[in-house]
Design a protein around this motif. Structure first.
Motif, PDB file in Angstrom:
ATOM      1  N   HIS A   1      34.841  -1.825  24.803  1.00  9.62           N
ATOM      2  CA  HIS A   1      35.291  -2.812  23.806  1.00  9.62           C
ATOM      3  C   HIS A   1      36.211  -3.837  24.455  1.00  9.62           C
ATOM      4  N   LEU A   2      37.156  -3.317  25.239  1.00 15.40           N
ATOM      5  CA  LEU A   2      38.176  -4.191  25.829  1.00 15.40           C
ATOM      6  C   LEU A   2      37.582  -5.220  26.781  1.00 15.40           C
ATOM      7  N   MET A   3      36.527  -4.824  27.505  1.00  9.64           N
ATOM      8  CA  MET A   3      35.946  -5.722  28.518  1.00  9.64           C
ATOM      9  C   MET A   3      35.451  -7.022  27.894  1.00  9.64           C
ATOM     10  N   GLN A   4      35.168  -6.977  26.582  1.00  9.00           N
ATOM     11  CA  GLN A   4      34.643  -8.175  25.927  1.00  9.00           C
ATOM     12  C   GLN A   4      35.664  -9.318  25.918  1.00  9.00           C
ATOM     13  N   TYR A   5      36.941  -8.978  26.067  1.00  6.37           N
ATOM     14  CA  TYR A   5      37.971 -10.030  26.023  1.00  6.37           C
ATOM     15  C   TYR A   5      37.914 -10.952  27.247  1.00  6.37           C
ATOM     16  N   ILE A   6      37.332 -10.462  28.354  1.00 11.43           N
ATOM     17  CA  ILE A   6      37.226 -11.338  29.533  1.00 11.43           C
ATOM     18  C   ILE A   6      36.334 -12.539  29.182  1.00 11.43           C
ATOM     19  N   GLY A   7      35.212 -12.247  28.517  1.00  5.44           N
ATOM     20  CA  GLY A   7      34.317 -13.336  28.096  1.00  5.44           C
ATOM     21  C   GLY A   7      34.984 -14.251  27.081  1.00  5.44           C
ATOM     22  N   VAL A   8      35.751 -13.650  26.167  1.00  4.07           N
ATOM     23  CA  VAL A   8      36.449 -14.456  25.149  1.00  4.07           C
ATOM     24  C   VAL A   8      37.412 -15.426  25.847  1.00  4.07           C
TER      25      VAL A   8
ATOM     26  N   GLY B   1      37.194 -16.467  28.908  1.00  2.25           N
ATOM     27  CA  GLY B   1      36.396 -17.436  29.674  1.00  2.25           C
ATOM     28  C   GLY B   1      35.985 -18.626  28.822  1.00  2.25           C
ATOM     29  N   ARG B   2      35.760 -18.371  27.530  1.00  2.00           N
ATOM     30  CA  ARG B   2      35.325 -19.449  26.645  1.00  2.00           C
ATOM     31  C   ARG B   2      36.405 -20.519  26.473  1.00  2.00           C
ATOM     32  N   VAL B   3      37.676 -20.164  26.686  1.00  9.20           N
ATOM     33  CA  VAL B   3      38.723 -21.178  26.511  1.00  9.20           C
ATOM     34  C   VAL B   3      39.263 -21.688  27.849  1.00  9.20           C
ATOM     35  N   GLU B   4      38.566 -21.369  28.927  1.00 11.74           N
ATOM     36  CA  GLU B   4      39.065 -21.804  30.234  1.00 11.74           C
ATOM     37  C   GLU B   4      39.234 -23.328  30.293  1.00 11.74           C
ATOM     38  N   GLN B   5      38.175 -24.053  29.933  1.00  5.89           N
ATOM     39  CA  GLN B   5      38.256 -25.517  30.045  1.00  5.89           C
ATOM     40  C   GLN B   5      39.281 -26.116  29.085  1.00  5.89           C
ATOM     41  N   PRO B   6      39.304 -25.680  27.792  1.00 11.88           N
ATOM     42  CA  PRO B   6      40.368 -26.194  26.915  1.00 11.88           C
ATOM     43  C   PRO B   6      41.769 -25.925  27.454  1.00 11.88           C
ATOM     44  N   ILE B   7      41.970 -24.770  28.115  1.00 12.55           N
ATOM     45  CA  ILE B   7      43.311 -24.471  28.648  1.00 12.55           C
ATOM     46  C   ILE B   7      43.639 -25.410  29.815  1.00 12.55           C
ATOM     47  N   VAL B   8      42.632 -25.673  30.667  1.00 13.13           N
ATOM     48  CA  VAL B   8      42.861 -26.612  31.775  1.00 13.13           C
ATOM     49  C   VAL B   8      43.275 -27.958  31.192  1.00 13.13           C
TER      50      VAL B   8
ATOM     51  N   TYR C   1      42.960 -19.802  16.651  1.00 17.57           N
ATOM     52  CA  TYR C   1      42.035 -18.661  16.702  1.00 17.57           C
ATOM     53  C   TYR C   1      40.588 -19.141  16.714  1.00 17.57           C
ATOM     54  N   ALA C   2      40.330 -20.273  16.041  1.00 11.96           N
ATOM     55  CA  ALA C   2      38.957 -20.764  15.952  1.00 11.96           C
ATOM     56  C   ALA C   2      38.418 -21.149  17.331  1.00 11.96           C
ATOM     57  N   ASP C   3      39.326 -21.390  18.290  1.00 13.40           N
ATOM     58  CA  ASP C   3      38.864 -21.730  19.645  1.00 13.40           C
ATOM     59  C   ASP C   3      38.393 -20.498  20.407  1.00 13.40           C
ATOM     60  N   TYR C   4      38.602 -19.326  19.816  1.00 14.41           N
ATOM     61  CA  TYR C   4      38.195 -18.080  20.486  1.00 14.41           C
ATOM     62  C   TYR C   4      37.043 -17.458  19.704  1.00 14.41           C
ATOM     63  N   PRO C   5      35.818 -17.992  19.895  1.00 17.78           N
ATOM     64  CA  PRO C   5      34.717 -17.445  19.124  1.00 17.78           C
ATOM     65  C   PRO C   5      34.576 -15.958  19.436  1.00 17.78           C
TER      66      PRO C   5
END
Ligand SMILES: C[S@@+](CC[C@H](N)C(=O)[O-])C[C@H]1O[C@@H](n2cnc3c(N)ncnc32)[C@H](O)[C@@H]1O
Length: 291
Positions: free
Chosen positions: A125-132, A134-141, A152-156
């Motif tokens: 279950h926990l491993m799924q957070y790595i992908g989550v 990853g989805r906000v990598e570019q917005p964070i940059v 929260y909506a930025d974390y599909p």
């Protein structure tokens, strides 16, 4: 032993470049190796998440000693991808491969950590957070360069994964393990009280409590409309008349002495205004409330 990698000298009297520090080549090599490890472990975490979501770990437990073809056929998956995933799992030392039969086994010790048999301790279950993340990598940059926030909506997928993770914990221990930690709470729930859950997410905790204590009334608050919709759906499926949910930013919770107990599971640390939320909770509790 230390060595100097390079040094750019400037004319005496002019502004000099910062000195190049001396480095220990063994420490450089060791750190480079750690960095390779970061990348490998991150990739393995993603592969575990992929396998978990495709149901491959559970499949391997039900069909030990399968070829990639057998696993793909049984799980209605694409064999080429299953083979590639298995190769990654074997390389990572998670799955054992028997080349003579081309079969694969998930050792029971690994199944005990990566399948539903682990209950709330299922690490897949926990491993799924790595992908989550990853989805906000570019917005964070971008936020690093220009500031601003994320919601929260930025974390599909956040609410789906969170609900999975906390359901495993709550199913195993909310009613018989967690609630009795508050002295007298189970008895008061039995007798009939008003309870709120702050940041209830997909509402499973409220629904479990409402099902266990039909004489009490439960309200779940969360500002995610999607999570609240999931909560209401489950309450309807379970036929619960004593559970209600409200889409609300709890920083604006305006209730005076409305509840006998208020829970917050994993939600206070997420607050933008924690002191305000705690103040609202305090105001919403009746005198003599469980605490
Ligand atoms: C880490 S999750 C925990 C969810 C749930 N309690 C559980 O254990 O599964 C935090 C939850 O708090 C909600 N939340 C955070 N800040 C909030 C606020 N100011 N108002 C309402 N909900 C909030 C989020 O939408 C999210 O569902």
């Amino acid at each position: 032993m230390t060595t100097q990698l390079s040094r750019h000298q400037t004319d005496a009297g002019t502004a000099s470049a910062p000195p190049v520090p001396e480095v220990d080549p063994a420490a450089v090599a060791a750190f480079a190796e750690r960095c390779v490890g970061f990348m490998n472990q991150g990739a393995i975490a993603l592969l575990i998440s992929v396998g978990h979501q495709a149901g491959l770990f559970e499949l391997m437990v039900r069909h030990p000693g399968s070829t990639s073809r057998q696993l793909a056929d049984t799980g209605h998956l694409d064999e080429r991808y299953v083979r590639e995933w298995l190769a990654g799992m074997v390389t990572a030392g998670i799955v054992r491969y028997h080349p003579d039969t081309r079969t694969h086994v998930l050792p029971p010790e690994h199944a005990a950590v990566l399948t539903e048999s682990a209950g709330p301790d299922n690490m897949a279950h926990l491993m799924q957070y790595i992908g989550v993340m990853g989805r906000v990598e570019q917005p964070i940059v971008e936020r690093l360069q220009h500031g601003g926030g994320l919601s929260y909506a930025d974390y599909p997928d956040f609410h789906r994964i969170m609900a999975q993770e906390s359901a495993a914990v709550n199913d195993a221990s909310l009613i018989d393990g967690i609630l009795p930690l508050v002295e007298g709470l189970p008895e008061r729930l039995e007798a009939g009280i008003d309870v709120a859950d702050i940041g209830c997410g997909s509402g499973h905790a409220i629904n479990l409590m409402a099902a266990a204590y039909p004489g009490s009334r439960f309200t779940g608050y969360d500002f995610s409309a999607d999570a609240i919709a999931t909560a209401r759906r489950e309450a309807a499926e379970w036929g619960l008349a004593n559970a209600r949910f409200e889409v609300l930013d709890v920083a604006a919770l305006d209730v005076s002495e409305g509840f006998d107990a208020i829970t917050a599971f994993d939600a206070i640390h997420d607050q933008a205004h924690p002191a305000q939320v705690l103040g609202n909770i305090h105001r919403a509790l009746r005198p003599g409330a469980c605490s």
